[in-house]
Design an enzyme around this catalytic site. Structure first.
Site, PDB file in Angstrom:
ATOM      1  N   LYS A 107       0.809  -1.226   0.000  1.00 16.00           N
ATOM      2  CA  LYS A 107       0.000   0.000   0.000  1.00 16.00           C
ATOM      3  C   LYS A 107       0.841   1.275   0.000  1.00 16.00           C
ATOM      4  O   LYS A 107       0.441   2.289  -0.552  1.00 16.00           O
ATOM      5  CB  LYS A 107      -0.958  -0.002   1.190  1.00 16.00           C
ATOM      6  N   GLU A 129      -9.633   7.162   3.558  1.00 18.16           N
ATOM      7  CA  GLU A 129     -10.549   6.244   4.230  1.00 18.16           C
ATOM      8  C   GLU A 129      -9.767   4.992   4.577  1.00 18.16           C
ATOM      9  O   GLU A 129      -8.747   4.693   3.945  1.00 18.16           O
ATOM     10  CB  GLU A 129     -11.702   5.880   3.299  1.00 18.16           C
ATOM     11  N   SER A 396       1.676  -9.868  -0.904  1.00 19.13           N
ATOM     12  CA  SER A 396       1.371  -8.436  -0.819  1.00 19.13           C
ATOM     13  C   SER A 396       1.696  -7.815   0.529  1.00 19.13           C
ATOM     14  O   SER A 396       1.946  -6.616   0.620  1.00 19.13           O
ATOM     15  CB  SER A 396      -0.105  -8.209  -1.142  1.00 19.13           C
TER      16      SER A 396
HETATM   17  C1  LIG Z   1      -5.112  -3.972   1.548  1.00 17.46           C
HETATM   18  C2  LIG Z   1      -4.390  -5.217   1.242  1.00 17.46           C
HETATM   19  C3  LIG Z   1      -4.756  -6.045   0.164  1.00 17.46           C
HETATM   20  C4  LIG Z   1      -5.960  -5.772  -0.686  1.00 17.46           C
HETATM   21  O1  LIG Z   1      -5.939  -4.559  -1.371  1.00 17.46           O
HETATM   22  P1  LIG Z   1      -5.680  -4.511  -2.929  1.00 17.46           P
HETATM   23  O2  LIG Z   1      -5.996  -3.102  -3.284  1.00 17.46           O
HETATM   24  O3  LIG Z   1      -6.601  -5.486  -3.561  1.00 17.46           O
HETATM   25  O4  LIG Z   1      -4.271  -4.867  -3.157  1.00 17.46           O
HETATM   26  C5  LIG Z   1      -4.003  -7.161  -0.102  1.00 17.46           C
HETATM   27  N1  LIG Z   1      -2.925  -7.493   0.662  1.00 17.46           N
HETATM   28  C6  LIG Z   1      -2.552  -6.729   1.705  1.00 17.46           C
HETATM   29  C7  LIG Z   1      -1.370  -7.155   2.500  1.00 17.46           C
HETATM   30  C8  LIG Z   1      -3.264  -5.572   2.035  1.00 17.46           C
HETATM   31  O5  LIG Z   1      -2.875  -4.836   3.092  1.00 17.46           O
END
Ligand SMILES: *Cc1c(COP(=O)(O)O)cnc(C)c1O
Length: 414
Positions: A107, A129, A396
């Site tokens: 993010k 948000e 992610s």
């Molecule tokens: C917020 C988040 C997501 C989902 O958000 P996307 O916009 O779909 O990437 C996925 N993995 C992690 C670790 C997150 O914090």
């Protein structure tokens, strides 16, 4: 922030001038918002064409965020699935390690890009948000870094559920404003943030946390997150001398997935699967799988697949993973789904929990529950792939934030 090469039938030439990805996207906003988003679009085009903007973005990603994140060959997960696959086949599995970024997920890439844009536009106040608080923390982090006051809108219910992130945001100097309208969760927080933006546009920039919202947000968030796929491409060419055969990424709003996929969309031999959160199962009605279990509609300024009841009312999403708990997804994913370029599959809470534990034990990496959804697609996906193929999972985020949730599900007293 990739430069697009114009080729016929490109999957990388969206959106059009009105922000449409096929029949999705657009800017369905109140009259009062229109001048704001047109101004944002104009400024974004100028920033994108300015090498100084790009240079500052790259410098911050390197020194503040810690990029490039490694592309890591995961030997024990690879062996594990090869042992299960027919005739000992199964691809070589790599992880793109976004969990090693500052603040523990992808993010921050987007937040760095958007705050640079805010400052370029002369804005002196940041709003955002947040649902689980992850985007709130990333936004509060960049606001602290640049000394801008920051207000985070968060559903009152989420403020109660996500105390550690609320405290993190406060430590970082942000004001957390509980939202008591509607269901007191993410979509209500998004509505209040939009209202605040309209009221305070002279000095305020709204940092949206995923590849959704009115045009140009889905495009600019994608561009900032495309560093994930661009790095993966170069790293895989270096490691293996060729492109990967398959990419896996979890889809909440869709920013980490589109960031991974977009640079590869025009490489027809690269397969891609987006993983949606199926909660207790699509049939249970308690899930967050907008493509598998929703239909097109309009929310937060764009047309996309959404969870809704027969009257078109948006319904609450459910997932064990707070970051996937959103009743829609970005419009580019709706388009990639309908065009067939990317496949989307649902994964349940239970499957994600299993994959979470397996990754911890086999690779020494505690993944975010969001990322565990992508890992949980491995059993099915690897069974159809051969030994000489290459697969990348976008990890992610890191799972330190999720250990209390996992402990509760496993019946471990904390
Ligand atoms: C917020 C988040 C997501 C989902 O958000 P996307 O916009 O779909 O990437 C996925 N993995 C992690 C670790 C997150 O914090």
């Amino acid at each position: 922030m990739t430069v697009q090469t114009p080729i016929a039938n490109s999957f990388r030439n969206q959106p059009d001038e009105q922000g449409h990805f096929g029949k999705f996207g657009g800017r369905y906003v109140a009259e009062t918002l229109m001048p704001l988003i047109l101004d944002l679009e104009k400024e974004y085009r100028a920033a994108k064409a300015d090498p100084a903007f790009r240079a500052e973005f790259d410098d911050l990603l390197e020194h503040f965020v810690g990029r490039p994140s490694p592309l890591y060959y995961a030997p024990r997960i690879t062996e594990h699935y090869r042992a299960l696959a027919p005739e000992g086949k199964g691809p070589k599995i790599y992880f793109k390690r976004e969990e090693l970024n500052h603040t523990g997920a992808h993010k921050i890439n987007n937040c760095v890009g958007q705050i640079l844009l805010a400052m370029r536009m002369g804005k002196t106040r940041i709003i955002a948000e947040t649902g689980a608080g992850q985007h709130g923390v990333a936004t509060a982090t960049v606001a602290a870094r640049f000394g801008l006051p920051c207000t985070i809108f968060m559903g009152a219910k989420d403020v109660e559920r996500q105390k550690p992130n609320v405290f993190r945001m406060k430590l970082l100097g942000a004001e957390v404003r509980p939202v008591t309208s509607g269901a007191e969760t993410l979509k209500d927080a998004m509505n209040d943030a939009l209202r605040d933006w309209v009221a305070n546009v002279h000095d305020t920039f709204y940092i949206i946390g995923t590849a959704a919202g009115p045009h140009p947000y889905p495009e600019l968030v994608r561009d900032f997150q495309s560093v994930i796929g661009t790095e993966t491409r170069a790293q895989m060419l270096k490691a293996e001398g060729r492109l990967p055969d398959m990419l896996l990424a979890a889809v909440g709003g869709g920013s980490n997935a589109i960031g991974m996929f977009h640079p590869f969309l025009d490489d027809p031999d690269v397969g891609m699967i987006g993983i949606e959160a199926a909660g207790h199962g699509i049939d249970s009605g308690q899930h967050a799988a907008s493509l598998s279990g929703g239909k097109p509609g309009i929310l937060h300024g764009n047309r996309t697949y959404l969870l809704q009841d027969e009257d078109g009312q948006i319904t609450e999403a459910h997932s064990i993973s707070a970051g996937l708990d959103y009743p829609g997804l970005g419009p580019e994913h709706s388009w990639l789904h309908e065009s067939g370029r990317v496949k989307y599959v649902p994964i349940t809470d239970t499957q994600a929990l299993e994959a979470f534990q397996l990754c911890c034990k086999l690779e020494g990496i505690i993944p975010a529950l969001e990322s565990a959804h992508a890992l949980a697609a491995l059993p099915n996906v690897t069974a159809t792939m051969s030994e000489d193929q290459l697969l990348v999972v976008n990890v992610s985020g890191r799972g330190d934030k999720d250990i209390f949730t996992v402990a509760e599900h496993l019946g471990f007293e904390m």
